[in-house]
Design a protein around this motif. Sequence first.
Motif, PDB file in Angstrom:
ATOM      1  N   ILE A   4       4.588  62.127 -60.080  1.00  0.00           N
ATOM      2  CA  ILE A   4       3.511  61.472 -59.319  1.00  0.00           C
ATOM      3  C   ILE A   4       3.821  61.519 -57.823  1.00  0.00           C
ATOM      4  O   ILE A   4       2.926  61.640 -57.007  1.00  0.00           O
ATOM      5  N   GLN A   5       5.085  61.421 -57.462  1.00  0.00           N
ATOM      6  CA  GLN A   5       5.474  61.486 -56.054  1.00  0.00           C
ATOM      7  C   GLN A   5       5.328  62.894 -55.499  1.00  0.00           C
ATOM      8  O   GLN A   5       5.089  63.069 -54.314  1.00  0.00           O
ATOM      9  N   ALA A   6       5.438  63.892 -56.378  1.00  0.00           N
ATOM     10  CA  ALA A   6       5.429  65.282 -55.924  1.00  0.00           C
ATOM     11  C   ALA A   6       4.038  65.897 -55.908  1.00  0.00           C
ATOM     12  O   ALA A   6       3.796  66.844 -55.159  1.00  0.00           O
ATOM     13  N   ALA A   7       3.112  65.388 -56.719  1.00  0.00           N
ATOM     14  CA  ALA A   7       1.782  66.004 -56.826  1.00  0.00           C
ATOM     15  C   ALA A   7       0.755  64.952 -57.219  1.00  0.00           C
ATOM     16  O   ALA A   7       1.107  63.889 -57.735  1.00  0.00           O
ATOM     17  N   PHE A   8      -0.506  65.286 -56.978  1.00  0.00           N
ATOM     18  CA  PHE A   8      -1.594  64.384 -57.368  1.00  0.00           C
ATOM     19  C   PHE A   8      -2.018  64.693 -58.792  1.00  0.00           C
ATOM     20  O   PHE A   8      -2.215  65.855 -59.151  1.00  0.00           O
ATOM     21  N   SER A  28       2.160  49.978 -62.608  1.00  0.00           N
ATOM     22  CA  SER A  28       2.280  49.378 -61.278  1.00  0.00           C
ATOM     23  C   SER A  28       2.757  50.407 -60.257  1.00  0.00           C
ATOM     24  O   SER A  28       2.225  50.492 -59.142  1.00  0.00           O
ATOM     25  N   SER A  29       3.734  51.210 -60.635  1.00  0.00           N
ATOM     26  CA  SER A  29       4.250  52.235 -59.723  1.00  0.00           C
ATOM     27  C   SER A  29       3.212  53.312 -59.447  1.00  0.00           C
ATOM     28  O   SER A  29       3.067  53.758 -58.308  1.00  0.00           O
ATOM     29  N   VAL A  30       2.479  53.736 -60.480  1.00  0.00           N
ATOM     30  CA  VAL A  30       1.442  54.756 -60.288  1.00  0.00           C
ATOM     31  C   VAL A  30       0.369  54.212 -59.350  1.00  0.00           C
ATOM     32  O   VAL A  30      -0.100  54.912 -58.453  1.00  0.00           O
ATOM     33  N   LYS A  31      -0.006  52.958 -59.544  1.00  0.00           N
ATOM     34  CA  LYS A  31      -1.011  52.322 -58.675  1.00  0.00           C
ATOM     35  C   LYS A  31      -0.564  52.364 -57.217  1.00  0.00           C
ATOM     36  O   LYS A  31      -1.340  52.683 -56.322  1.00  0.00           O
ATOM     37  N   ARG A  32       0.701  52.085 -56.982  1.00  0.00           N
ATOM     38  CA  ARG A  32       1.242  52.062 -55.624  1.00  0.00           C
ATOM     39  C   ARG A  32       1.392  53.468 -55.055  1.00  0.00           C
ATOM     40  O   ARG A  32       1.045  53.717 -53.901  1.00  0.00           O
ATOM     41  N   LEU A  33       1.894  54.410 -55.845  1.00  0.00           N
ATOM     42  CA  LEU A  33       2.174  55.765 -55.366  1.00  0.00           C
ATOM     43  C   LEU A  33       0.932  56.654 -55.279  1.00  0.00           C
ATOM     44  O   LEU A  33       0.869  57.560 -54.452  1.00  0.00           O
ATOM     45  N   SER A  34      -0.032  56.406 -56.162  1.00  0.00           N
ATOM     46  CA  SER A  34      -1.203  57.279 -56.244  1.00  0.00           C
ATOM     47  C   SER A  34      -2.438  56.456 -56.619  1.00  0.00           C
ATOM     48  O   SER A  34      -2.915  56.503 -57.754  1.00  0.00           O
ATOM     49  N   PRO A  35      -2.955  55.674 -55.672  1.00  0.00           N
ATOM     50  CA  PRO A  35      -4.030  54.725 -55.984  1.00  0.00           C
ATOM     51  C   PRO A  35      -5.300  55.354 -56.564  1.00  0.00           C
ATOM     52  O   PRO A  35      -6.030  54.698 -57.292  1.00  0.00           O
ATOM     53  N   ARG A  36      -5.565  56.603 -56.267  1.00  0.00           N
ATOM     54  CA  ARG A  36      -6.791  57.243 -56.771  1.00  0.00           C
ATOM     55  C   ARG A  36      -6.636  57.812 -58.188  1.00  0.00           C
ATOM     56  O   ARG A  36      -7.615  58.207 -58.799  1.00  0.00           O
ATOM     57  N   THR A  37      -5.411  57.867 -58.686  1.00  0.00           N
ATOM     58  CA  THR A  37      -5.185  58.351 -60.038  1.00  0.00           C
ATOM     59  C   THR A  37      -5.765  57.350 -61.035  1.00  0.00           C
ATOM     60  O   THR A  37      -5.538  56.146 -60.916  1.00  0.00           O
ATOM     61  N   LYS A  38      -6.515  57.847 -61.997  1.00  0.00           N
ATOM     62  CA  LYS A  38      -7.057  56.994 -63.056  1.00  0.00           C
ATOM     63  C   LYS A  38      -5.946  56.754 -64.070  1.00  0.00           C
ATOM     64  O   LYS A  38      -5.153  57.645 -64.375  1.00  0.00           O
ATOM     65  N   LYS A  39      -5.899  55.527 -64.593  1.00  0.00           N
ATOM     66  CA  LYS A  39      -4.796  55.120 -65.450  1.00  0.00           C
ATOM     67  C   LYS A  39      -5.310  54.539 -66.770  1.00  0.00           C
ATOM     68  O   LYS A  39      -6.091  53.596 -66.755  1.00  0.00           O
ATOM     69  N   ASN A  56      -4.327  43.218 -64.222  1.00  0.00           N
ATOM     70  CA  ASN A  56      -3.791  42.872 -62.908  1.00  0.00           C
ATOM     71  C   ASN A  56      -3.269  44.098 -62.159  1.00  0.00           C
ATOM     72  O   ASN A  56      -3.333  44.149 -60.929  1.00  0.00           O
ATOM     73  N   GLU A  57      -2.757  45.064 -62.896  1.00  0.00           N
ATOM     74  CA  GLU A  57      -2.222  46.282 -62.275  1.00  0.00           C
ATOM     75  C   GLU A  57      -3.278  47.378 -62.173  1.00  0.00           C
ATOM     76  O   GLU A  57      -2.975  48.511 -61.875  1.00  0.00           O
ATOM     77  N   ARG A  58      -4.517  47.033 -62.444  1.00  0.00           N
ATOM     78  CA  ARG A  58      -5.667  47.920 -62.267  1.00  0.00           C
ATOM     79  C   ARG A  58      -5.690  49.132 -63.204  1.00  0.00           C
ATOM     80  O   ARG A  58      -6.016  50.244 -62.791  1.00  0.00           O
TER      81      ARG A  58
END
Length: 113
Positions: A4-8, A28-39, A56-58
Amino acid sequence: LVKIQAAFYHLVVIDVKLPDCSGVEILSSVKRLSPRTKKILITGFPDLESAISSVNERADAYIVKPFDPSHLIRKVRELLFEQKRELQFTQKRLLEYIQNRVKELESSLGGMG
């Protein structure tokens, strides 16, 4: 998380129960590192705590196992379509901002002459 840190990534599917940490922590980490990524969070052990944490973590979806694979596919399509609409809206807003800013600059330059 390294990926996730290396690519979208447009979308991630995360299991709540993982061998080395909680899926909610990953969420939570994905939300912070890549907010536009659907989870999408999936679980075979639904409980109130993980459901509330995922909200809570969207998380964009919370799916309980066992599930029909076609349900997951529909949810993925729905979320990717939603993401595409959000991107188009963002691009439209950016274009409008640039156009308005150019008009402001042209007006201020025109007043200098």
